[in-house]
Design an enzyme around this catalytic site. Structure first.
Site, PDB file in Angstrom:
ATOM      1  N   SER A 157       0.863  -1.190   0.000  1.00  0.00           N
ATOM      2  CA  SER A 157       0.000   0.000   0.000  1.00  0.00           C
ATOM      3  C   SER A 157       0.893   1.231   0.000  1.00  0.00           C
ATOM      4  CB  SER A 157      -0.849  -0.013   1.275  1.00  0.00           C
ATOM      5  OG  SER A 157      -1.470   1.236   1.496  1.00  0.00           O
ATOM      6  N   TYR A 170      -2.131  -0.882  10.297  1.00  0.00           N
ATOM      7  CA  TYR A 170      -2.111  -1.091   8.851  1.00  0.00           C
ATOM      8  C   TYR A 170      -0.757  -0.670   8.263  1.00  0.00           C
ATOM      9  CZ  TYR A 170      -3.906  -0.938   4.002  1.00  0.00           C
ATOM     10  OH  TYR A 170      -4.121  -1.136   2.648  1.00  0.00           O
TER      11      TYR A 170
END
Ligand code: NAD
Length: 273
Positions: A157, A170
């Site tokens: 990401s 995350y």
């Protein structure tokens, strides 16, 4: 004309919808048969968006079959290594080989740093890190057995290239995916297996559904200064899943045969400053 992945077999996690589905359909349209898995059901409590369903996975099956390629799809939680191994073993017994792994399954949860509980930290790390490791472990031997080399693509990401505010868990998990990429690339290189990570910026998927936008907004109110840390250079803020699939398909194909241990950012430039 033969597709760029003609005769190959690709194993994709999180394939019921969103980017995983786009990778499956794109690779099938380039000639690959597909092994698809998805939890297709309940996600951890900290996840504010809607879960995928078995109907979503069935739709991926339909779309892949529409291309004329074969697909083996099963409901598997990537945290369950034995179940993942079985899904891959059973499908490879039918399809005959494995060439590509896309570890795409993942979850995100917007929470200010001091609202992340031990349970939510563990849940995000379990799926995004252990689940990604499990995915490689379930398939890498099969690629080695083929003796033809292959390509493993781990979906990280922008949070794994820079960081994502209000997502300590995350961000940590997606940086860990980068570490997995480099470490696997080093050891699997002698088998001509390439391992790369892909780092999308925001993508238009169901990850933005349900209570996600409100949850991001609430987290942002705790520190509005961080609202623009992922500002893109290009005019568009959000990519379509098919635009991420373009990069993933290139990494899966022989066109990227000299690329390994790389971080491929598909983020409109948003992680560069
Ligand atoms: N959407 C974004 O803005 C964005 C941005 C950067 C990176 N990513 C990453 O891209 C990947 C795909 O996300 P997406 O945008 O398509 O979201 P999505 O929620 O639409 O798709 C993720 C899929 O993974 C599945 N999944 C989740 N946990 C699983 C588990 N334990 N076992 C098996 N399947 C599981 C879900 O059921 C879902 O079908 C994720 O790794 C995500 O972190 C997304």
């Amino acid at each position: 004309m033969a597709g760029r992945l003609e005769g190959k077999v690709a194993f994709i996690t999180g394939a019921a919808r969103g980017q995983g589905r786009a990778h499956a359909v794109r690779m099938a349209s380039e000639g690959a048969d597909i092994i698809a898995v998805d939890i297709a059901g309940k996600l951890p409590n900290c996840v504010p968006y809607d879960p995928a369903t078995e109907e979503d996975l069935a739709e991926t099956v339909r779309l892949v079959e529409e291309t004329g390629r074969r697909i083996f799809a099963s409901v598997v939680d990537t945290r369950d290594l034995d179940a993942l191994r079985k899904a891959v073993d059973d499908a490879v017994a039918e399809l005959g080989r494995l060439d590509v792994i896309v570890a795409n399954a993942g979850v995100a949860a917007p929470q200010p740093w001091n609202e992340i509980t031990p349970e939510s930290f563990r849940d995000v790390m379990d799926i995004n890190v252990t689940g990604t490791w499990n995915t490689v472990m379930a398939g890498a031997d099969k690629i080695i057995d083929g003796g033809r080399g292959g390509s493993i693509i781990l979906i990280s990401s922008a949070a794994g290239a820079k960081m994502q505010p209000f997502m300590v868990h995350y961000t940590a998990s997606k940086h860990a995916v980068t570490g997995l990429t480099r470490a696997f690339a080093a050891e699997l290189g002698k088998h001509s297996i390439r391992v790369n990570s892909v780092h999308p910026g925001p993508v238009n998927t169901a990850m933005g559904s349900g209570d996600m936008v409100d949850a991001v907004g609430r987290a942002m109110e705790t520190n509005p200064q961080l609202a623009h840390v992922l500002t893109p250079f290009l005019p568009d803020w959000v990519a379509e899943p098919e635009e991420i699939a373009d990069a993933v398909c290139w990494l899966a194909s022989d066109e990227s045969r000299k690329v390994t241990a790389a971080q491929i950012r598909v983020d409109q430039g948003s992680t560069q400053y």
